[in-house]
Motif scaffolding. Structure first.
Motif, short mmCIF file in Angstrom:
data_model
loop_
_atom_site.label_atom_id
_atom_site.label_comp_id
_atom_site.label_asym_id
_atom_site.label_seq_id
_atom_site.Cartn_x
_atom_site.Cartn_y
_atom_site.Cartn_z
N THR A 51 0.18 37.83 -1.72
CA THR A 51 1.55 37.34 -1.72
C THR A 51 1.54 35.81 -1.76
O THR A 51 0.81 35.16 -1.02
N GLU A 52 2.36 35.24 -2.62
CA GLU A 52 2.38 33.79 -2.77
C GLU A 52 2.85 33.11 -1.49
O GLU A 52 3.76 33.58 -0.82
N ILE A 53 2.20 32.01 -1.14
CA ILE A 53 2.62 31.21 0.00
C ILE A 53 3.05 29.83 -0.48
O ILE A 53 2.75 29.42 -1.60
N ASP A 54 3.77 29.12 0.38
CA ASP A 54 4.23 27.77 0.05
C ASP A 54 4.03 26.92 1.29
O ASP A 54 4.77 27.04 2.26
N ASN A 55 3.02 26.06 1.26
CA ASN A 55 2.65 25.24 2.41
C ASN A 55 3.24 23.83 2.24
O ASN A 55 2.76 23.07 1.40
N PRO A 56 4.27 23.46 3.02
CA PRO A 56 4.88 22.13 2.86
C PRO A 56 3.87 21.00 3.06
O PRO A 56 3.96 19.96 2.38
N ALA A 57 2.93 21.16 3.99
CA ALA A 57 1.93 20.11 4.23
C ALA A 57 1.08 19.87 2.98
O ALA A 57 0.76 18.73 2.64
N ALA A 58 0.73 20.95 2.29
CA ALA A 58 -0.05 20.82 1.07
C ALA A 58 0.77 20.14 -0.03
O ALA A 58 0.25 19.29 -0.76
N SER A 59 2.03 20.51 -0.13
CA SER A 59 2.90 19.91 -1.15
C SER A 59 3.05 18.41 -0.92
O SER A 59 3.04 17.61 -1.87
#
Length: 253
Positions: free
Chosen positions: A34-42
């Motif tokens: 499942t796709e994740i979205d990490n704000p710290a990585a962005s």
């Protein structure tokens, strides 16, 4: 450490293949998660890709802050010289490519779980002969080329910091890494030739970006005391970004 081993020409080859196999297998096994979205990585990706070239004054301020001084040291003045040279010679042609990499991070296929900051100090050689991974707080769903390019940059830098540095030998090592990674990835997921070629080219562009940001960006190469010829490495990085392929010709004038 893994970085120390990579700096040794006699033993780095098997380790490079081990890392490539490990990474290709990991990416293949996470391609259906499942796709994740990490704000710290962005938030971190601009520091990797575009900030060193778009805001060089900010980077200079971070160098001062890192060394807790009011005036630039001799080392920092050398960094500024390398920074200004790179901006003059290469900025215009590399920024549009780096901007595209940032914008397409989550649209490249296949989409996998990326570590986000893969280098020699975030990899462990385990007692059983395997590899372990540290510091995955920047993991995110995105292009596999991001991880591939990041660790490739650190392999290149480790070899170019060694006393027996040989750019021709380094390019051979890079090709061996990419071939091994590709074979491991294909054991897990099906990719056509065009997709594999796209991953290879994108990986080399990311490698160039990481070489630039670790050379004239906010964070130096961890575990590497110095690069023997910084401008040759930066010229090599610019070629990787612009062409997405290996070439030993660099422009360091």
């Amino acid at each position: 450490s893994v970085t120390t081993v990579l700096r040794s020409a006699d033993v780095c080859g098997p380790l490079v293949k081990m890392i490539a196999t490990f990474l290709g297998t990991f990416h293949g096994q996470t391609s259906d998660l499942t796709e994740i979205d990490n704000p710290a990585a962005s938030q971190n990706r601009p520091f990797v890709l575009t900030l060193p070239l778009e805001n060089p004054q900010l980077i200079q301020g971070l160098w001062k802050k890192r060394n807790k001084n009011e005036e630039f040291t001799e080392t920092e003045n050398q960094l500024i010289g390398h920074q200004q040279w790179f901006l003059k010679v290469h900025q215009a042609r590399v920024i549009p490519i780096l901007t595209h990499l940032a914008e397409s991070f989550k649209s490249s296929l296949p989409l996998v779980l990326t570590h986000g900051d893969l280098h020699g100090e975030s990899l462990l050689l385990l007692p059983d002969g395997g590899l372990g991974v540290l510091d995955a707080e920047l993991c995110d769903s995105g292009s596999p080329a991001f991880d591939v390019g990041t660790i490739l940059a650190h392999i290149i830098a480790a070899r170019m910091s060694a006393s027996d540095a040989d750019l021709q030998a380094v390019t051979f090592l890079v090709e061996e890494f990419l071939d091994t990674y590709q074979n491991a990835l294909l054991l897990t997921i099906a990719q056509d030739r065009k997709s594999i070629e796209a991953i290879r080219a994108e990986s080399l562009r990311y490698a160039g970006a990481e070489l630039v940001r670790r050379s004239i960006g906010a964070a130096p190469f961890p575990g590497i005391p110095s690069i023997r010829n910084p401008r040759a490495l930066l010229g090599f990085a610019a070629d990787l970004i612009c062409h997405g392929e290996i070439s030993v010709a660099t422009d360091a004038d």
